[in-house]
Design a protein around this motif. Structure first.
Motif, PDB file in Angstrom:
ATOM      1  N   VAL A  19      63.297  37.565 -68.397  1.00  0.00           N
ATOM      2  CA  VAL A  19      64.240  36.424 -68.555  1.00  0.00           C
ATOM      3  C   VAL A  19      63.495  35.297 -69.408  1.00  0.00           C
ATOM      4  CG1 VAL A  19      65.605  34.613 -67.574  1.00  0.00           C
ATOM      5  CG2 VAL A  19      65.760  36.743 -66.711  1.00  0.00           C
ATOM      6  N   GLU A  20      62.381  35.101 -69.360  1.00  0.00           N
ATOM      7  CA  GLU A  20      61.662  33.940 -69.988  1.00  0.00           C
ATOM      8  C   GLU A  20      61.543  34.622 -71.447  1.00  0.00           C
ATOM      9  OE1 GLU A  20      61.435  31.310 -69.351  1.00  0.00           O
ATOM     10  OE2 GLU A  20      61.617  30.927 -67.256  1.00  0.00           O
ATOM     11  N   VAL A  75      53.979  30.319 -67.914  1.00  0.00           N
ATOM     12  CA  VAL A  75      55.543  29.714 -68.156  1.00  0.00           C
ATOM     13  C   VAL A  75      55.876  29.255 -66.705  1.00  0.00           C
ATOM     14  CG1 VAL A  75      57.799  30.184 -68.813  1.00  0.00           C
ATOM     15  CG2 VAL A  75      56.042  31.294 -69.800  1.00  0.00           C
ATOM     16  N   ASP A  78      61.988  28.852 -63.836  1.00  0.00           N
ATOM     17  CA  ASP A  78      63.290  28.022 -64.017  1.00  0.00           C
ATOM     18  C   ASP A  78      64.279  28.707 -63.219  1.00  0.00           C
ATOM     19  OD1 ASP A  78      65.715  26.826 -64.969  1.00  0.00           O
ATOM     20  OD2 ASP A  78      65.376  27.274 -67.088  1.00  0.00           O
ATOM     21  N   VAL A  80      67.243  27.955 -62.221  1.00  0.00           N
ATOM     22  CA  VAL A  80      68.438  28.081 -62.974  1.00  0.00           C
ATOM     23  C   VAL A  80      68.850  29.414 -63.645  1.00  0.00           C
ATOM     24  CG1 VAL A  80      70.291  26.972 -64.503  1.00  0.00           C
ATOM     25  CG2 VAL A  80      68.787  25.583 -62.731  1.00  0.00           C
ATOM     26  N   LYS A  81      67.824  29.609 -64.498  1.00  0.00           N
ATOM     27  CA  LYS A  81      68.173  30.728 -65.252  1.00  0.00           C
ATOM     28  C   LYS A  81      68.042  31.874 -64.633  1.00  0.00           C
ATOM     29  CE  LYS A  81      65.175  29.722 -69.076  1.00  0.00           C
ATOM     30  NZ  LYS A  81      63.797  29.486 -69.480  1.00  0.00           N
ATOM     31  N   TYR A  84      71.446  32.177 -62.527  1.00  0.00           N
ATOM     32  CA  TYR A  84      72.670  32.801 -63.417  1.00  0.00           C
ATOM     33  C   TYR A  84      72.675  34.130 -63.877  1.00  0.00           C
ATOM     34  CZ  TYR A  84      75.606  32.840 -67.265  1.00  0.00           C
ATOM     35  OH  TYR A  84      76.721  33.177 -68.348  1.00  0.00           O
TER      36      TYR A  84
END
Lengths: 405, 82
Positions: A19-20, A75, A78, A80-81, A84
């Motif tokens: 995702v990152e 990294v 996150d 939230v990412k 979602y």
């Protein structure tokens, strides 16, 4: 006539790291890990495919990982990412059937029995899902799919070819695959169980198959003994539990690793208050109460301590949970600095609507839903115990990611 | 490599049929044209909904957020490729 079961297991490849890389194309093709900052006290949460090639694994310390791969990029997570995209991942699966079991934030089972005629039909659906993920989640994001007649083999199949794999285990190739895998490739056989099996001379699937069932039962008990025996033959009757009929959670927990080790009980209690607030909110949101409260500490040397209490009644009031924790933790004579504070609420039951005997308690019971409503509208911890105002260092979001609301 | 910015910015967007597409933004008196939206997602803080866009502009990657309560855009993060 019983229909032949058709089960899919879908596993997002290196989910958080991918995702990152989706969000930032300059990270693609590079070894990255999702973790706290380089040199921080957190552990590796996820690693990219490229980082895995360097031997970097989840739960490794950042400095160990950096030693293995000097060009490693860190990294920060996150949530939230990830939350979602996890919701999107599940939403796409729900387009095909309501028999979707969310197994974790990046894994799910799908029961297509009766929806498709055979494994080839399931394969077509799997390819379509993969295309949808590329289109709707991102072109760098991929998932590996396993298709089989049960959950055990479907999960095993999804692990066989990564990333972006699609493996079918049917009657033709089952024996051949079972012969070449390790025992720990089965979901449910971890390091500890592997050691116990090894002590019995069982170090392969074929040896597990040959081991007498009654001996397994003697060693591991009736349920686990049968389960291990069935595993060796690739047998599993566990149903896909639809998200519509999910089991009630068995526990609610929260934990927090401090930015630095501490001896200060005030700091420990402030973090505990925060954890109680979060866990209490979750209990109330799920209309549950807990009877057993476990407060645990991890010390600087990674040893553990703490206390537990089973109450004569069920509770879900954050402050009441905190008061019990405060009382128990204050009795502990700290001999080492504390690194992590955790809270585990178990022995859960649906909340009762019993009216408390005492006036003060009745007032409190009436007030809590209003406080929760304020936090629902304006965000978590908008209204909070004054005690928490002293605590500046704690991140607002503690203790893992939610898979779903 | 990530730099936290957290500054309000002006963003030019296109309202497509079912999505909002940021086209460019102005930050520190410089206009950045957006080449690609790599990831779009949202979260809620209570009732407030916030949309996030991970975008690429030339050799850099940025995270823009739109706060639906205040109708403001923020540049949250910048990542400069080495």
């Amino acid at each position: 006539m019983q229909l032949k079961r058709i089960i899919l297991h879908l596993d997002m490849d290196s989910f958080f790291a991918t995702v990152e890389q989706q969000a930032n194309p300059f990270l693609r093709g590079k070894p990255i890990v999702v973790s706290g900052k380089e040199g921080s006290r957190s552990v590796i949460v996820a690693s990219s495919r490229e980082a895995k090639k360097w031997g970097i694994k989840t739960a490794m310390l950042p400095r160990e990982a950096k030693k293995l791969c000097p060009t490693l990029i860190f990294v920060e997570p996150d949530g939230v990412k990830y939350e979602y995209l996890s919701r999107k991942f599940i939403e796409i699966l729900k387009l095909y059937t309501d028999k979707v079991q969310v197994f974790s934030i990046d894994e799910a089972f799908l029961d297509l029995t009766g929806f498709v005629a055979d494994f080839n039909g399931a394969r077509e659906i799997a390819l379509e899902i993969k295309r949808k993920y590329k289109n709707e989640l991102g072109d760098w994001i991929s998932c590996s799919v396993g298709i089989a007649g049960n959950k055990l083999l479907a999960k095993l199949a999804s692990d066989l070819e990564k990333p972006d794999g699609l493996v079918i285990i049917d009657e033709k190739n089952k024996e051949q695959i079972l012969d070449k895998i390790k025992l720990t490739d089965f979901c449910g056989i971890g390091r500890q169980l592997e050691k116990r099996l090894d002590a019995l001379g069982i170090n392969s699937v074929s040896k597990l198959k040959d081991y007498p069932l009654h001996n397994l039962i003697n060693e591991f008990g009736n349920v686990a003994g049968h389960r291990l025996h069935d595993m060796s033959f690739g047998i599993d009757f566990d149903p896909v539990v639809s998200y519509l009929n999910e089991y009630e959670p068995k526990s609610v927990s929260r934990a927090y690793t401090l930015p630095r080790n501490t001896w200060e009980i005030e700091e420990i209690l402030a973090v505990l208050m925060h954890l109680c607030e979060k866990a209490g909110r979750e209990l109330r949101r799920k209309k549950l109460s807990a009877k057993t409260l476990i407060f645990y500490l991890r010390y600087a040397d990674f040893s553990h301590g703490g206390a537990r209490k089973t109450l004569p009644r069920y509770v879900n009031d954050s402050f009441e949970i905190y008061q019990i924790g405060e009382c128990l933790l204050k009795k502990i004579n700290l001999k080492k600095p504390v690194r992590l504070i955790g809270l585990w609420l178990t022995n859960l039951s649906p909340s009762s609507q019993q009216i408390p005997l005492w006036r003060e308690e009745r007032k409190k019971q009436k007030l809590i839903p209003f406080l929760d409503k304020i936090n629902d509208i304006y965000g978590e911890l908008t209204i909070k115990p004054a005690f928490l105002l002293k605590l500046k260092r704690l991140r607002k979001k503690v203790g893992g990611f939610k898979v779903k609301d | 490599m990530y730099e936290t910015i957290g500054q309000q910015v002006e963003v030019l967007v296109a309202f497509m049929r079912d999505r909002v597409l940021p086209l460019s933004f102005r930050w520190n008196n410089k206009k950045y044209s957006i080449n690609n939206v790599n990831l779009a997602y949202y979260d809620r803080e209570g009732r407030k909904k916030c949309y996030h866009y991970s975008v690429t502009s030339d050799g850099s990657c940025f995270k823009l957020s739109f706060d639906t309560e205040s109708n403001q855009w923020f540049l949250q993060e910048a990542f400069y490729a080495a």
